[in-house]
Write an enzyme that holds these catalytic residues in place. Sequence first.
Site, PDB file in Angstrom:
ATOM      1  CB  CYS A 114     -32.782 -30.904   3.604  1.00 39.38           C
ATOM      2  SG  CYS A 114     -33.373 -29.560   2.546  1.00 39.38           S
ATOM      3  CG  HIS A 130     -32.926  -6.655  -7.130  1.00 36.81           C
ATOM      4  ND1 HIS A 130     -33.428  -5.727  -8.006  1.00 36.81           N
ATOM      5  CD2 HIS A 130     -32.986  -6.071  -5.912  1.00 36.81           C
ATOM      6  CE1 HIS A 130     -33.805  -4.645  -7.337  1.00 36.81           C
ATOM      7  NE2 HIS A 130     -33.542  -4.814  -6.063  1.00 36.81           N
TER       8      HIS A 130
HETATM    9  N1  APR Z   1     -29.745   2.673 -21.886  1.00 37.39           N
HETATM   10  C1  APR Z   1     -29.896   3.295 -20.692  1.00 37.39           C
HETATM   11  N2  APR Z   1     -31.078   3.345 -20.011  1.00 37.39           N
HETATM   12  C2  APR Z   1     -32.139   2.726 -20.585  1.00 37.39           C
HETATM   13  C3  APR Z   1     -32.060   2.062 -21.834  1.00 37.39           C
HETATM   14  C4  APR Z   1     -30.801   2.054 -22.487  1.00 37.39           C
HETATM   15  N3  APR Z   1     -30.667   1.443 -23.675  1.00 37.39           N
HETATM   16  N4  APR Z   1     -33.305   1.555 -22.144  1.00 37.39           N
HETATM   17  C5  APR Z   1     -34.117   1.882 -21.108  1.00 37.39           C
HETATM   18  N5  APR Z   1     -33.421   2.594 -20.180  1.00 37.39           N
HETATM   19  C6  APR Z   1     -33.906   3.128 -18.909  1.00 37.39           C
HETATM   20  C7  APR Z   1     -35.382   3.414 -18.874  1.00 37.39           C
HETATM   21  O1  APR Z   1     -35.603   4.761 -19.268  1.00 37.39           O
HETATM   22  C8  APR Z   1     -35.710   3.231 -17.395  1.00 37.39           C
HETATM   23  O2  APR Z   1     -35.482   4.445 -16.696  1.00 37.39           O
HETATM   24  O3  APR Z   1     -33.696   2.104 -17.953  1.00 37.39           O
HETATM   25  C9  APR Z   1     -34.672   2.211 -16.927  1.00 37.39           C
HETATM   26  C10 APR Z   1     -35.266   0.836 -16.670  1.00 37.39           C
HETATM   27  O4  APR Z   1     -36.142   0.963 -15.571  1.00 37.39           O
HETATM   28  P1  APR Z   1     -36.888  -0.375 -15.014  1.00 37.39           P
HETATM   29  O5  APR Z   1     -37.426  -1.169 -16.156  1.00 37.39           O
HETATM   30  O6  APR Z   1     -37.782   0.088 -13.913  1.00 37.39           O
HETATM   31  O7  APR Z   1     -35.690  -1.247 -14.444  1.00 37.39           O
HETATM   32  P2  APR Z   1     -34.977  -1.118 -13.038  1.00 37.39           P
HETATM   33  O8  APR Z   1     -34.889   0.306 -12.589  1.00 37.39           O
HETATM   34  O9  APR Z   1     -33.684  -1.856 -13.154  1.00 37.39           O
HETATM   35  O10 APR Z   1     -35.978  -1.952 -12.079  1.00 37.39           O
HETATM   36  C11 APR Z   1     -35.521  -2.209 -10.802  1.00 37.39           C
HETATM   37  O11 APR Z   1     -37.428  -3.676 -10.499  1.00 37.39           O
HETATM   38  O12 APR Z   1     -38.304  -4.992 -12.102  1.00 37.39           O
HETATM   39  C12 APR Z   1     -37.765  -5.024 -10.824  1.00 37.39           C
HETATM   40  O13 APR Z   1     -36.264  -6.420  -9.642  1.00 37.39           O
HETATM   41  C13 APR Z   1     -36.503  -5.809 -10.888  1.00 37.39           C
HETATM   42  O14 APR Z   1     -34.204  -5.132 -10.638  1.00 37.39           O
HETATM   43  C14 APR Z   1     -35.465  -4.731 -11.142  1.00 37.39           C
HETATM   44  C15 APR Z   1     -36.016  -3.563 -10.355  1.00 37.39           C
HETATM   45 ZN    ZN Z   2     -31.736 -28.359   1.504  1.00 36.95          ZN
END
Ligand code: APR
Ligand code: ZN
Length: 244
Positions: A153, A116
Amino acid sequence: MDTVAQAREIIHDASHVHFFTGAGMSADSGLDTFRDARTGLWEKVNPQDMASVEAWQRDPEPMWAWYLWRARLARRAVPHAGHEAIAKHSGKVTVTTQNIDDLHERAGSGEVAHLHGSLFAFRCSSCHTPYSREIELPESPTPRLAPPECEKCSGLIRPGVVWFGESLPQDQWEKAEEYMSAADAVVIVGTSGSVWPAAGLPTIAHRAKIPIIEVSPQRTDLSDLATVHITNKAVYSLPEILFP
Ligand code: APR
Ligand code: ZN
């Protein structure tokens, strides 16, 4: 055998371990997930309004201010014991992250695919030329900041982050696909597996019968692919299952 012992056995037998990480990996360094990063000034803002080309074209200054603030927060964050354990693990290690911070790199991980984009990559929004000048990050949240102009540009410089509706960087995607099929163990850490197409990558390993370990405090959309699920935080579990 408990899940940590099972995971240690899988890791011990693997010569190439691939890590697939999301916002939960950065959470233990104090960085909120995308959805939580809209606190204070940006509390009421709809994510689409802060991460889409239309919003940028309509009014770039609030977005530029928000991404620079997130970059400042990422700079202040410190890689935790989980990042360190990945970077110091014996044998070949590769990482695919959905995160836009640079905590894996600052812990010492060398092969990192950023699906991303990155808070620290800037480019021209018109000619896409990378912007190499130093960008000063705000010391406190600011509602509006004017992005600099491209020296080639005069287009506006934008964050090198993938916005809603934009395609993922092809080179990073191909790297991630290669890692997922070449590894002999995959560790999914801190991702809900709810954002596509990134969430589809672990299926490559699952189809190839590569053992998958998942580390997260609760079950996710990817948990059914896991050989072992460790219900815990990255900062605790990764040092337990990896080997210096
Ligand atoms: N250690 C491990 N896992 C954790 C922790 C921790 N301390 N704290 C939270 N989590 C888990 C949560 O349970 C959840 O399943 O991490 C996950 C985070 O999920 P999201 O917030 O949905 O993040 P992500 O999966 O990376 O989102 C993907 O969505 O927000 C957009 O572009 C953004 O890259 C991001 C994409
Ligand atoms: Zn440019």
